[in-house]
Design an enzyme around this catalytic site. Sequence first.
Site, PDB file in Angstrom:
ATOM      1  N   ASP A  28       1.329   2.281  -5.573  1.00 38.61           N
ATOM      2  CA  ASP A  28       1.929   1.040  -6.064  1.00 38.61           C
ATOM      3  C   ASP A  28       2.230   0.056  -4.939  1.00 38.61           C
ATOM      4  O   ASP A  28       3.185  -0.709  -5.009  1.00 38.61           O
ATOM      5  CB  ASP A  28       3.200   1.341  -6.869  1.00 38.61           C
ATOM      6  CG  ASP A  28       2.924   2.389  -7.923  1.00 38.61           C
ATOM      7  OD1 ASP A  28       1.986   2.186  -8.694  1.00 38.61           O
ATOM      8  OD2 ASP A  28       3.617   3.422  -7.951  1.00 38.61           O
TER       9      ASP A  28
ATOM     10  N   LYS B 262      -2.317  -2.593  -4.169  1.00 47.35           N
ATOM     11  CA  LYS B 262      -3.744  -2.550  -3.810  1.00 47.35           C
ATOM     12  C   LYS B 262      -4.563  -3.428  -4.738  1.00 47.35           C
ATOM     13  O   LYS B 262      -5.525  -4.058  -4.316  1.00 47.35           O
ATOM     14  CB  LYS B 262      -4.274  -1.109  -3.905  1.00 47.35           C
ATOM     15  CG  LYS B 262      -3.691  -0.168  -2.892  1.00 47.35           C
ATOM     16  CD  LYS B 262      -4.246   1.232  -3.059  1.00 47.35           C
ATOM     17  CE  LYS B 262      -3.855   1.898  -4.360  1.00 47.35           C
ATOM     18  NZ  LYS B 262      -2.436   2.225  -4.491  1.00 47.35           N
TER      19      LYS B 262
ATOM     20  N   GLY C  75      -2.649   2.524 -12.035  1.00 50.76           N
ATOM     21  CA  GLY C  75      -2.671   1.283 -12.799  1.00 50.76           C
ATOM     22  C   GLY C  75      -2.688   0.122 -11.835  1.00 50.76           C
ATOM     23  O   GLY C  75      -1.887   0.059 -10.910  1.00 50.76           O
TER      24      GLY C  75
END
Length: 428
Positions: free
Chosen positions: A13, A16, A40
């Site tokens: 997280d 990226k 995600g």
Amino acid sequence: MAVLVVVGAQWGDEGKGGVVDHLATQAQVVARYQGGTNTGHTVVNDRGTFRLHLVPAGIFDPEITCVIGSGVVIDPGELLEEIGQLTSVGVSVERLMVSDRAHVVMPYHPILDRLEEAERGAANLGTTLRGVGPAYEDKVARCGVRMCDLIDEVVLREQVKELVARKNKLLTVYYGQAPLNVDEVYEQCRDYGQRLKPHVTDTSVLLHKAICHHQNVLIEGAQATLLDLDYGTYPYVTSSSPTAGGAAAGLGIGPTRIDRVLGVFKAYITRVGAGPFPTEQINEIGQELRERGGEYGTTTGRPRRCGWFDAVAARHAVRINGMDAAAITKLDVLDDFPSIHICTAYRLDGEVIDYVPASLAAYSRCEPIWETLAGWQASTSDARSLADLPVNAQRYLSCLSDLIGCPIDLVSVGSHRRQTIVVRSSFG
Ligand code: IMP
Ligand code: MG
């Protein structure tokens, strides 16, 4: 022209997705090499806000070929759903290519993920429950279904018959659950396979050609270094190799083809799921970082654990990945803090150490040694060059760069593509 790998340098997280979205404008190919729907990417661009789990962030550019490599485990239902989401707003997925060697997350994998986590009890790993771990378990146990099997109705029928029978023994006898229906699993998987068939190919050949034609290939890691199966905080890790070394194996290209590695760090650090986290702030600071940074999981919605930048873990990431440069994201989240702390070393049982211990027990006992810098207490979100930043923010960045021993290519000061300070070109 280069092959560039972008890796997460913390516990995931790091942003990226945004970095890849920014760099993708210079690439002809964007490829993913590991992970699955456990990750995600939130991409904010002129078309809107997108939460993608499998499709690489490069999909928004019609000139870019997007590759999902053999090291990724693919939940076909989810992939079709993302394809639907994109095509419904007019984003073409014609250039989305999926490796025929990639393993499939079968309908029983999320069920097993849940059951395995429940069985771990208080020691659960906090997985994303997407079936990613169990799919990799089956890959290594040599009882996985690959994309080339999913699209072959005859082979698939045989595999589903045998594998569902085996999993049903596990589900009913060991876990006391209801069995799965072989025909239902087959019908669903067959349908998925036939719909995905146009995208399935030998992606290593495609990548080889792109590299031979001197195209810019952008390789995006999912998860991050401290979640790496080998070099993360085992067993509180993911089941794949998110580090740069995983890129060659997960895409079927030789390590000699990779030119540069860019590591993405948040200006602070977060972790979702269980496991040691030396710089965690279980207090108002952590709360403020979470609220200012919107630190809630993209995949599970869970609040992320937040803390100050950990330079020891960062140096570990620089070394393991052979990092050439760093991207520092979400600098703006620190805008209001009067002072900012950085962990420069750990204290372990009275001794000062400068490494991430392999032993989970030892890592859990590590306490941070802090360096404190003055904050800048001014907005950075409109800065477009380093010189636009308040002096203390510039100082903070150069301190990070010195501590991790790596130059900074990019700094993000907000979630929009525009809110990126480019210090150097990452493609070299
Ligand atoms: P799994 O990958 O679902 O098996 O989860 C294993 C660990 O990795 C858990 O602590 C998850 O929270 C963490 N994890 C997996 N994917 C991500 C990610 O994309 N970002 C952050 N943490 C992740
Ligand atoms: Mg993520």
